[in-house]
Design a protein around this motif. Structure first.
Motif, PDB file in Angstrom:
ATOM      1  N   ALA A   6      66.596  62.199  72.818  1.00  7.55           N
ATOM      2  CA  ALA A   6      65.189  62.352  72.440  1.00  7.55           C
ATOM      3  C   ALA A   6      64.962  61.780  71.044  1.00  7.55           C
ATOM      4  O   ALA A   6      63.888  61.231  70.763  1.00  7.55           O
ATOM      5  CB  ALA A   6      64.793  63.827  72.491  1.00  7.55           C
ATOM      6  N   PHE A   7      65.994  61.898  70.197  1.00  2.03           N
ATOM      7  CA  PHE A   7      65.897  61.420  68.809  1.00  2.03           C
ATOM      8  C   PHE A   7      67.209  60.759  68.383  1.00  2.03           C
ATOM      9  O   PHE A   7      68.268  60.967  68.988  1.00  2.03           O
ATOM     10  CB  PHE A   7      65.583  62.577  67.858  1.00  2.03           C
ATOM     11  N   ALA A   8      67.121  60.003  67.309  1.00  5.46           N
ATOM     12  CA  ALA A   8      68.315  59.418  66.687  1.00  5.46           C
ATOM     13  C   ALA A   8      68.257  59.699  65.197  1.00  5.46           C
ATOM     14  O   ALA A   8      67.246  59.412  64.539  1.00  5.46           O
ATOM     15  CB  ALA A   8      68.380  57.917  66.941  1.00  5.46           C
ATOM     16  N   ASP A   9      69.313  60.294  64.688  1.00  6.43           N
ATOM     17  CA  ASP A   9      69.441  60.524  63.244  1.00  6.43           C
ATOM     18  C   ASP A   9      70.182  59.320  62.645  1.00  6.43           C
ATOM     19  O   ASP A   9      71.347  59.069  62.983  1.00  6.43           O
ATOM     20  CB  ASP A   9      70.210  61.806  62.954  1.00  6.43           C
ATOM     21  N   ILE A  10      69.511  58.597  61.763  1.00  7.47           N
ATOM     22  CA  ILE A  10      70.101  57.409  61.130  1.00  7.47           C
ATOM     23  C   ILE A  10      70.491  57.755  59.695  1.00  7.47           C
ATOM     24  O   ILE A  10      69.635  58.113  58.878  1.00  7.47           O
ATOM     25  CB  ILE A  10      69.101  56.225  61.116  1.00  7.47           C
ATOM     26  N   THR A  11      71.770  57.649  59.397  1.00  2.74           N
ATOM     27  CA  THR A  11      72.271  57.933  58.045  1.00  2.74           C
ATOM     28  C   THR A  11      72.729  56.629  57.404  1.00  2.74           C
ATOM     29  O   THR A  11      73.697  56.009  57.870  1.00  2.74           O
ATOM     30  CB  THR A  11      73.443  58.923  58.076  1.00  2.74           C
ATOM     31  N   PRO A  12      72.073  56.149  56.346  1.00  8.53           N
ATOM     32  CA  PRO A  12      72.470  54.900  55.687  1.00  8.53           C
ATOM     33  C   PRO A  12      73.902  54.995  55.148  1.00  8.53           C
ATOM     34  O   PRO A  12      74.407  56.093  54.876  1.00  8.53           O
ATOM     35  CB  PRO A  12      71.450  54.753  54.546  1.00  8.53           C
TER      36      PRO A  12
END
Length: 248
Positions: free
Chosen positions: A209-215
């Motif tokens: 449902a979502f994507a957590d993007i961590t630089p």
């Protein structure tokens, strides 16, 4: 005894005495010669001693050369150490400059922080993953510098897919691709791709449902909505078909 006889006898005695004297003299001469020969053999012995002296001298010379060699080595090592120290000092400056050039504090260009970035899936027609692909296809995530300062970014971002209620998470594996770094001015963007294995099956699938993007090098993430369909559930696979590629 006649006078003549007496005279001859006296001459014989004189001759014997003379011969004895000559013999004694000859003996002394022989002794002297013998002593001279012995003396002549001494130089031979001294020649042997001379050889030993020469050998000793060679040893001393060898020691001197050895000392010289050691001194030379020490001097070379010392000068080499100084040269290395100078080279090291010289090398550290470019190293620092390179490190600064690659985003160190010395360059005045800091890395991109989560707070200064915006993330979104590229959803244009060319960017959309092919749902009919027989294997893995790709989708792109765009990262934009929304701040007022230039920053650098490079490497692998962290991508965690999560279900609607957040109970089921999938931390995506990374590819083995090489990477560098990119400088982003204010408003500039870059992207990275995610290989995805889409499926239309009603079993063995995972629906994000979502994507957590961590630089890269950050701990805070940006949550964006997942715009695509279901994935083959390979969360326990050693080599899943869904994985992350580096930035750029």
């Amino acid at each position: 005894m006649s006078a003549n006889t007496t005279a001859r006898t006296a001459r014989r005695r004189t001759l014997r005495i003379a011969v004895a004297a000559l013999t004694a003299a000859a003996g002394l001469t022989l002794t002297a010669c013998s002593g001279s020969d012995a003396a002549d053999t001494k130089p031979g012995g001294q020649s042997g001693t001379g050889t030993a002296v020469e050998s000793s001298g060679t040893g001393s010379s060898a020691k001197a050369q050895g000392s010289g060699a050691e001194a030379g080595t020490g001097a070379e090592a010392d000068s080499g150490a100084k040269a290395d120290a100078k080279a090291g000092a010289g090398a550290r400056k470019p190293g620092g400059a390179n490190a600064a050039g690659s985003g160190g504090a010395g360059s005045g260009v800091d890395r991109c922080h989560t707070s200064g970035l915006k993330a979104s899936f590229a959803t244009g027609e060319d960017a959309a993953p092919d749902p009919n692909a027989g294997g893995s296809t790709t989708t792109s995530v765009v990262l934009t510098n929304k701040g007022s300062r230039t920053c650098k970014i490079g490497g692998f971002p962290g991508v965690d897919l999560k279900s609607e209620n957040g109970g089921e998470r999938w931390s995506l594996a990374r590819s083995s691709a090489k990477h560098g770094s990119i400088t982003l001015g204010p408003g500039d963007s870059t992207d990275f791709t995610i290989n995805v294995a889409l499926t239309k099956e009603d079993k063995g699938f995972y629906q994000p449902a979502f994507a957590d993007i961590t630089p890269p090098n950050e701990t805070r993430s940006i949550t964006i909505k997942w715009p695509w369909g279901t994935l083959v559930d390979q969360r326990g696979a050693t080599h899943p078909a869904t994985f992350v590629n580096p930035i750029g």
